[in-house]
Design a protein around this motif. Structure first.
Motif, short mmCIF file in Angstrom:
data_model
loop_
_atom_site.label_atom_id
_atom_site.label_comp_id
_atom_site.label_asym_id
_atom_site.label_seq_id
_atom_site.Cartn_x
_atom_site.Cartn_y
_atom_site.Cartn_z
N LEU A 170 50.64 -6.29 85.39
CA LEU A 170 49.65 -6.21 86.47
C LEU A 170 50.17 -5.35 87.62
CD1 LEU A 170 48.30 -9.88 86.59
CD2 LEU A 170 47.09 -7.84 85.82
N ARG A 171 51.45 -5.47 87.92
CA ARG A 171 52.03 -4.65 88.98
C ARG A 171 51.95 -3.17 88.60
NH1 ARG A 171 56.19 -5.62 92.84
NH2 ARG A 171 56.45 -7.72 92.02
N GLU A 172 52.28 -2.86 87.34
CA GLU A 172 52.21 -1.47 86.89
C GLU A 172 50.78 -0.97 86.89
OE1 GLU A 172 54.05 -1.69 83.11
OE2 GLU A 172 56.10 -1.88 83.90
N ALA A 173 49.83 -1.85 86.49
CA ALA A 173 48.43 -1.44 86.49
C ALA A 173 47.93 -1.17 87.90
CB ALA A 173 47.57 -2.53 85.83
N ARG A 174 48.37 -1.98 88.85
CA ARG A 174 47.98 -1.76 90.24
C ARG A 174 48.52 -0.43 90.75
NH1 ARG A 174 49.46 -5.56 95.47
NH2 ARG A 174 49.28 -3.91 97.00
N ALA A 175 49.78 -0.13 90.42
CA ALA A 175 50.35 1.15 90.85
C ALA A 175 49.60 2.32 90.22
CB ALA A 175 51.84 1.21 90.50
N GLU A 176 49.21 2.15 88.95
CA GLU A 176 48.47 3.22 88.28
C GLU A 176 47.09 3.39 88.91
OE1 GLU A 176 47.64 6.32 85.91
OE2 GLU A 176 49.57 5.30 86.13
N LEU A 177 46.45 2.28 89.29
CA LEU A 177 45.16 2.37 89.96
C LEU A 177 45.28 3.10 91.29
CD1 LEU A 177 43.53 -1.12 89.29
CD2 LEU A 177 42.67 1.10 88.54
N ALA A 178 46.36 2.81 92.01
CA ALA A 178 46.57 3.50 93.29
C ALA A 178 46.75 5.00 93.07
CB ALA A 178 47.79 2.92 94.00
N ARG A 179 47.54 5.36 92.05
CA ARG A 179 47.72 6.78 91.76
C ARG A 179 46.40 7.42 91.33
NH1 ARG A 179 52.70 4.79 89.60
NH2 ARG A 179 51.74 4.56 87.55
N SER A 180 45.61 6.67 90.55
CA SER A 180 44.32 7.20 90.12
C SER A 180 43.37 7.39 91.29
CB SER A 180 43.70 6.25 89.09
OG SER A 180 44.51 6.13 87.94
N ALA A 181 43.41 6.44 92.25
CA ALA A 181 42.54 6.56 93.41
C ALA A 181 42.89 7.80 94.23
CB ALA A 181 42.64 5.30 94.27
N VAL A 182 44.19 8.02 94.41
CA VAL A 182 44.62 9.22 95.15
C VAL A 182 44.23 10.47 94.38
CG1 VAL A 182 46.61 10.47 96.04
CG2 VAL A 182 46.48 7.99 96.32
N GLY A 183 44.44 10.44 93.05
CA GLY A 183 44.06 11.59 92.24
C GLY A 183 42.57 11.86 92.27
N GLU A 184 41.76 10.79 92.27
CA GLU A 184 40.31 10.96 92.34
C GLU A 184 39.89 11.60 93.65
OE1 GLU A 184 36.48 11.00 91.09
OE2 GLU A 184 38.27 10.49 89.92
N GLU A 185 40.54 11.21 94.74
CA GLU A 185 40.23 11.83 96.02
C GLU A 185 40.58 13.31 96.02
OE1 GLU A 185 38.90 12.17 99.94
OE2 GLU A 185 38.57 10.68 98.36
N ARG A 186 41.70 13.64 95.38
CA ARG A 186 42.06 15.06 95.28
C ARG A 186 41.05 15.82 94.44
NH1 ARG A 186 48.54 14.28 94.04
NH2 ARG A 186 49.19 13.85 96.19
N LEU A 187 40.59 15.20 93.36
CA LEU A 187 39.59 15.87 92.53
C LEU A 187 38.29 16.07 93.29
CD1 LEU A 187 40.12 14.10 89.07
CD2 LEU A 187 40.70 16.45 89.68
N ARG A 188 37.91 15.06 94.10
CA ARG A 188 36.68 15.20 94.90
C ARG A 188 36.81 16.37 95.86
NH1 ARG A 188 34.96 14.54 99.70
NH2 ARG A 188 37.01 13.88 100.41
N PHE A 189 37.96 16.46 96.52
CA PHE A 189 38.18 17.58 97.44
C PHE A 189 38.15 18.90 96.68
CE2 PHE A 189 41.10 20.56 99.47
CZ PHE A 189 40.56 20.62 100.74
N ALA A 190 38.79 18.92 95.49
CA ALA A 190 38.80 20.16 94.71
C ALA A 190 37.38 20.55 94.28
CB ALA A 190 39.70 20.00 93.49
N ARG A 191 36.56 19.56 93.92
CA ARG A 191 35.19 19.87 93.53
C ARG A 191 34.40 20.45 94.70
NH1 ARG A 191 35.62 14.94 90.57
NH2 ARG A 191 34.71 13.82 92.34
#
Length: 388
Positions: A170-191
């Motif tokens: 669960l700790r690893e999944a939470r860290a991955e979700l955080a990385r995904s959220a940051v990556g999604e924001e970067r993708l939104r900006f790139a779009r």
């Protein structure tokens, strides 16, 4: 107040320590009897050596399996522990406390062995351990305890390791979700950047082609196309600036709703507050900057479990305060990361609009970011040299 959750290695060390304390309750009374009553040096040395060996091997096997370093050879270690614990009562006398050693190995059965094999070994141990206890002359009550204690001990060991692995995943999944959220924001900006620049540059390219076709035949047409290209280039620069600075339809309500959604996706409790519709228009942009920076810090630089957002307005200022419980467990920054650069830049932005900004630990395990913008429209402040 929620308890601080240690790192996985810390939790594993606590589990091993508590397990060894339990084993001490089973084995040390017999050693204590040998030291105080029998006082036979040979028996005392034998008992201490065997107990120390069991403690060391048991703790080592439990630690390795908690760290997911299970190998088939660990079954040999379990067999060695069982051999020692079943031999001691026969050599030292089961009636003086050594009979408790018979149940010591059961906690490792489901930890070391595959599940199917562990079930078979536990079933066999449930029958053989009480039978061996009767052969050694243990009281009936002790034998009944072993009959119940063997399956319970094996199940307890399995559940302990399973829960530890679940918490780690669960700790690893939470860290991955955080990385995904940051990556999604970067993708939104790139779009957004692609949509603006892609359309504008394509239009500029088409206008340039038209000008090239008429360069020899219609200079007035070429001049008009060049003027249009200049206008489109200026518009593109303005649009890019709007994207980078977040000017495009910036709304504090939208920023806070987006922030809370991202944090909840990362497993952090956060609710977006109500934002009054009568906030001055100029307050949305700088407070939106503060919200975005706070979200980034919570996701990337803290181990927060909750985040509290409040928005207040008085006659002089509009205030935004964001607190989280991650100040006491902030992970080390990644290699090459500029710690605090985002907060420093945010402080400069807030100062440029005549606002106030503070950020730092609040002293109770929480981290607090507070920003305030004057309700009155601020005077224009010259941009720093080199700012786009």
């Amino acid at each position: 107040m929620q308890p601080r959750i240690p790192r996985p290695t810390g939790i594993a060390a606590i589990i091993v320590a508590m397990t060894l304390v339990t084993l001490a309750g089973l084995l040390l009374p017999a050693v204590w009897y040998e030291v105080l009553d029998r006082r036979d040096p040979g028996r005392i040395v034998l008992g201490l050596v065997c107990v120390a060996a069991v403690f060391t091997l048991y703790g080592r096997l439990l630690w390795l399996n908690l760290m997911r370093r299970t190998v088939p050879a660990h079954g040999i270690g379990l067999a060695a522990i069982a051999a020692v614990c079943w031999t001691l009562p026969a050599l030292m006398g089961a009636q003086v406390g050594w009979g408790s050693a018979l149940v010591v190995p059961v906690g490792l059965i489901a930890v070391v062995l595959p599940l199917r094999a562990a079930v078979l070994v536990t079933a066999a141990a449930t029958v053989l351990t009480p039978a061996y206890g009767l052969v050694l002359g243990l009281p009936v009550l002790n034998v009944l305890y072993q009959l119940v204690g063997v399956p319970v001990g094996a199940f307890s060991g399995y559940v302990t390791v399973w829960l530890f692995h679940v918490v780690q995943e669960l700790r690893e999944a939470r860290a991955e979700l955080a990385r995904s959220a940051v990556g999604e924001e970067r993708l939104r900006f790139a779009r957004d950047l692609h949509d603006v620049l892609g359309h504008s540059l394509q239009a500029v390219a088409l206008r340039a082609e038209v000008a090239e076709r008429f360069v020899e035949r219609d200079r007035e047409r070429v001049r008009g196309e060049l003027v249009e290209i200049q206008r489109m280039a200026r518009d593109s620069v303005r649009d890019v600036r709007e994207i980078v600075r977040g000017y495009r339809a910036t709304s504090l309500r939208s920023e806070l709703q987006g922030m809370s959604a991202v944090l909840r996706a990362a497993g952090i409790r956060c609710d977006a507050p109500e934002v009054s519709p009568d906030l001055p228009a100029h307050a949305h942009e700088p407070l939106g900057w503060a919200a975005r920076e706070a979200a980034t810090n919570v996701l990337r630089h803290s181990g927060a479990t909750w985040c509290l957002i409040t928005v207040r307005s008085d006659d002089a200022h509009v205030r935004l305060e964001i607190s989280n419980d991650g100040a006491g467990r902030r992970p080390a920054p990644a290699a090459g990361a500029a710690a605090g650069a985002g907060l420093a830049g945010l402080a400069e932005r807030m100062a440029a609009v005549g606002g106030e900004f503070t950020a730092g630990p609040a002293g109770d395990g929480t981290f607090r970011l507070a920003a305030a913008v004057p309700r009155a429209v601020p005077r224009a402040v010259p941009r720093a040299k080199g700012e786009a």
